[in-house]
Design an enzyme around this catalytic site. Structure first.
Site: not given
Length: 302
Positions: A219, A248, A266
């Site tokens: 993360r 993000e 991601h």
């Protein structure tokens, strides 16, 4: 009955949900009719949001993460919370290895250089990964899969976690800066949340050193982004490759100027096979909730 979709999802999966049940995206038309909310670890669901949905029975986390779902609030309100652990583990581990190789060998930089006619000027030696020291932060299912893949490169593997795993055949290091100091490559594969926020800070980056590479498929919150950018700008670490980043999709302005930083959006868990398995897990729990059957992968308070 309405499903409330709080996250972005691939169009075919949204269409599949819409073909089965009434679906609201982001904001429900009739809040009193929402029984199931679909979210993920990054988006989560707060106590205040739960209170705005008086008929809510189930929160489905689309994927393994659930760090921003208020579990105590859900339990206090009798709302079940499920997730889908394991469905994308192999894909995430594959991506971690791809990031490590890409960063070590500077593949994006070299690709751009060759296409710009700079073949000869970029034929410098680049670090290998075979027989090098790999530190893994987090030895859960994904960390273990990364370690297995790294064994194929004859890497010397050590790991840091809250506790040593009796079944892990790798050296356990209780102190994260010590692990960083003993690593050529440091891969983050730990959970997000308050307990791991900024675990990788200036001290850890200093320990990793000017020959070390950082890879994050965990993360974004695990890394102090400002400290990382500073370390890269000052060449206090050799490089970093991140599939996740704080705040993000926004990225720090300096990130675009760094050839030693590789970013992907991601997507480590987004193989077609993993996405289908994730969707199948969601469908199962929606049906189970509506039909009064037991749910799978229900999250409980520790």
């Amino acid at each position: 009955m309405e499903l409330l979709l709080l996250i972005e999802m691939a169009a075919p999966f949204v269409a599949d949900l819409q073909s089965r049940w009434p679906l609201a995206r982001h904001t429900p038309q009739r809040v009193g009719e929402v029984r199931i909310a679909i979210t993920n670890g990054s988006t989560g669901l707060s106590a205040q949001q739960m209170d705005a949905l008086p008929s809510l029975q189930l929160v489905c986390c689309y994927g393994a993460g659930y760090e921003n779902v208020d579990l105590p609030a859900a339990h206090a309100r009798g709302i079940a919370v499920t997730h889908a652990p394991g469905v994308n583990n192999a894909s995430v581990a594959d991506h971690a290895m791809a990031l490590m190789l890409s960063s070590a060998r500077a593949l994006p930089l070299l690709d751009r250089a060759v296409k710009q006619g700079k073949w000869l000027s970029h034929r410098a030696a680049r670090p290998a990964i075979h027989s090098k020291r790999l530190g893994i932060v987090g030895m859960g299912n994904i960390g273990a899969l990364i370690a297995r893949r790294a064994e194929g490169f004859d890497m010397e593997i050590a790991y840091h976690a809250r506790h040593a795993r009796p079944d892990a055949a790798y050296r356990y290091v209780n102190n994260l800066p010590e692990l960083a100091r003993d690593s050529d490559y440091l891969i983050l594969a730990c959970p997000g949340g308050a307990a791991t926020r900024h675990m990788v800070n200036k001290e850890v980056l200093e320990a990793l050193g000017p020959q070390g590479f950082l890879i994050n498929i965990a993360r974004g919150s695990v890394v102090d982004t400002a400290a990382l950018i500073e370390a890269l700008l000052q060449k206090r670490i050799a490089g970093a490759a991140l599939d996740v980043i704080e705040n993000e999709p926004a990225i720090p302005a300096d990130a675009t100027q760094l050839d030693t930083l590789i970013l992907t959006p991601h997507i480590s868990g987004r193989s077609p096979e993993a996405q289908q398995a994730q969707h199948d897990a969601l469908l199962y729990n929606i049906r189970a909730c509506l039909e009064g059957r037991p749910l799978r992968h229900v999250l409980t308070l520790n």
